[in-house]
Write a protein that holds these residues in place. Structure first.
Motif, mmCIF file in Angstrom:
data_model
loop_
_atom_site.group_PDB
_atom_site.id
_atom_site.type_symbol
_atom_site.label_atom_id
_atom_site.label_comp_id
_atom_site.label_asym_id
_atom_site.label_seq_id
_atom_site.Cartn_x
_atom_site.Cartn_y
_atom_site.Cartn_z
ATOM 1 N N ALA A 30 0.869 -1.189 0.000
ATOM 2 C CA ALA A 30 0.000 0.000 0.000
ATOM 3 C C ALA A 30 0.900 1.232 0.000
ATOM 4 C CB ALA A 30 -0.923 -0.008 1.210
ATOM 5 N N TRP A 31 0.925 1.941 -1.136
ATOM 6 C CA TRP A 31 1.899 3.024 -1.316
ATOM 7 C C TRP A 31 1.184 4.372 -1.391
ATOM 8 C CZ3 TRP A 31 6.967 0.889 -2.519
ATOM 9 C CH2 TRP A 31 8.003 1.830 -2.434
ATOM 10 N N HIS A 32 1.665 5.314 -0.617
ATOM 11 C CA HIS A 32 1.013 6.615 -0.421
ATOM 12 C C HIS A 32 1.262 7.581 -1.574
ATOM 13 C CE1 HIS A 32 4.818 8.696 0.433
ATOM 14 N NE2 HIS A 32 5.182 7.578 1.039
ATOM 15 N N ASP A 59 7.172 4.268 3.602
ATOM 16 C CA ASP A 59 7.393 5.704 3.402
ATOM 17 C C ASP A 59 8.351 5.828 2.220
ATOM 18 O OD1 ASP A 59 5.884 6.381 5.626
ATOM 19 O OD2 ASP A 59 7.628 6.666 6.933
ATOM 20 N N THR A 60 7.949 6.551 1.185
ATOM 21 C CA THR A 60 8.821 6.747 0.035
ATOM 22 C C THR A 60 10.097 7.476 0.457
ATOM 23 O OG1 THR A 60 6.821 7.014 -1.279
ATOM 24 C CG2 THR A 60 8.872 7.603 -2.343
ATOM 25 N N LEU A 61 11.166 7.236 -0.255
ATOM 26 C CA LEU A 61 12.389 8.007 -0.071
ATOM 27 C C LEU A 61 12.051 9.494 -0.012
ATOM 28 C CD1 LEU A 61 15.600 7.733 -0.198
ATOM 29 C CD2 LEU A 61 15.331 8.345 -2.621
ATOM 30 N N MET A 104 0.775 9.218 -6.561
ATOM 31 C CA MET A 104 2.118 8.778 -6.894
ATOM 32 C C MET A 104 2.295 7.290 -6.651
ATOM 33 S SD MET A 104 5.754 9.792 -5.107
ATOM 34 C CE MET A 104 5.288 8.810 -3.666
ATOM 35 N N GLY A 105 1.725 6.783 -5.556
ATOM 36 C CA GLY A 105 1.829 5.357 -5.254
ATOM 37 C C GLY A 105 1.209 4.498 -6.340
ATOM 38 N N GLY A 106 0.153 5.014 -6.985
ATOM 39 C CA GLY A 106 -0.432 4.302 -8.107
ATOM 40 C C GLY A 106 0.483 4.309 -9.319
ATOM 41 N N ALA A 107 1.146 5.445 -9.559
ATOM 42 C CA ALA A 107 2.092 5.519 -10.671
ATOM 43 C C ALA A 107 3.269 4.560 -10.452
ATOM 44 C CB ALA A 107 2.600 6.946 -10.837
#
Length: 290
Positions: A30-32, A59-61, A104-107
């Motif tokens: 699950a990416w934010h 948490d993304t970089l 962005m997480g979807g991309a």
């Protein structure tokens, strides 16, 4: 359902994630979104974990508790994020995953599912949920995001920052007072002068300046073989209706593997915190076996 907090060195950068649910459960990444953190996924993760899924919320970089990039022009871009996702799956020994990403997480999920940046990810992704994301984003919305993301405001008090979040994230739809408070407290950092600001590296906006068309990812969409569910906020200014029409005619859409749900009372992007958001996602994952 209490998650655990983890850190690992991935591609030479310290990345943080929350791990929810039973380790033997079907895995979900699950990416934010762009200026957010993995804690935005708490309600979704708690719901899915309660149904037996294992949910990984990174948490993304440059966001939340993950390291900020010392090479922003090179690493704040989708190709590097895809490689980080691959490294995370390798670290956790995840052979197959469901993926849900907000904005962005979807991309990132799209470029992972295509396999064009990280070839081994193509076979890893069993299904893909795009939460108000598409292979082409409205230019006006991109300009709006660029205008605020690179210059995050600072406030004397957390209460003022919460008021700011309630305004700019109003398109998320309904959140309880407790959810607004948690959103604020999990995405706040204090500056050297004592003021508080959103918890991300302002240089992450270089994704838009150093990589002018990083979110123009139609070739990746065309290469996806996994089933896709797109949740579109009905008032979204980022994913336009005509873009959804194009999605239906290309890639997984043309192959009959695309579902689209218009989410009422939301813009960009649905908060994934109420049954109307959560139930279709769970059903979609269950229908796409790992």
């Amino acid at each position: 359902m209490n998650p655990t907090s983890h850190y690992a060195q991935l591609l030479g950068r310290e990345i943080h994630w929350m791990d929810w649910g039973p380790k033997e459960g079907a895995a979900v990444i699950a990416w934010h979104g762009l200026a957010r953190t993995g804690r935005d996924m708490d309600e979704l993760a708690a719901h899915l974990a309660g149904q037996g899924f294992r949910v990984i919320c990174p948490d993304t970089l440059g966001r939340g508790l993950s390291q900020w990039s010392p090479l922003p022009d090179e690493e704040y871009q989708l190709s590097f994020y895809a490689r980080l996702a691959e490294a995370l799956c390798d670290h956790l020994q995840l052979a197959r995953v469901h993926w849900i990403g907000t904005s962005m997480g979807g991309a990132i999920g799209t470029v992972c599912a295509s396999g064009l940046f990280a070839p081994r990810m193509k076979q890893r992704i069993a299904s893909l949920v795009l939460n108000d994301n598409a292979p082409e984003l409205a230019s006006a919305a991109i300009e709006r995001i660029k205008s605020y993301a690179g210059n995050p405001p600072a406030f004397d008090t957390v209460a003022e920052l919460e008021a700011f979040f309630r305004t700019v994230y109003k398109p998320y739809g309904w959140l309880s007072d407790a959810q607004w408070r948690r959103l604020t407290e999990t995405s706040t950092r204090r500056l050297p002068d004592g003021r508080v600001t959103p918890h991300y590296d302002p240089k992450m906006v270089r994704q838009f300046t150093a990589h002018d068309d990083d979110y123009g990812i139609w070739p990746h969409w065309d290469a996806i073989e996994a089933p896709v569910l797109c949740l579109r906020g009905v008032d979204s200014d980022l994913v336009l209706p005509e873009t959804v029409v194009q999605m239906r005619g290309r890639g997984p859409g043309a192959a009959g593997r695309l579902q689209v749900i218009e989410v009422p009372d939301c813009g960009h992007a649905p908060a994934l915190n109420v049954p109307a958001h959560l139930d279709p996602i769970e059903a979609f994952f269950r229908a796409a076996q790992l």
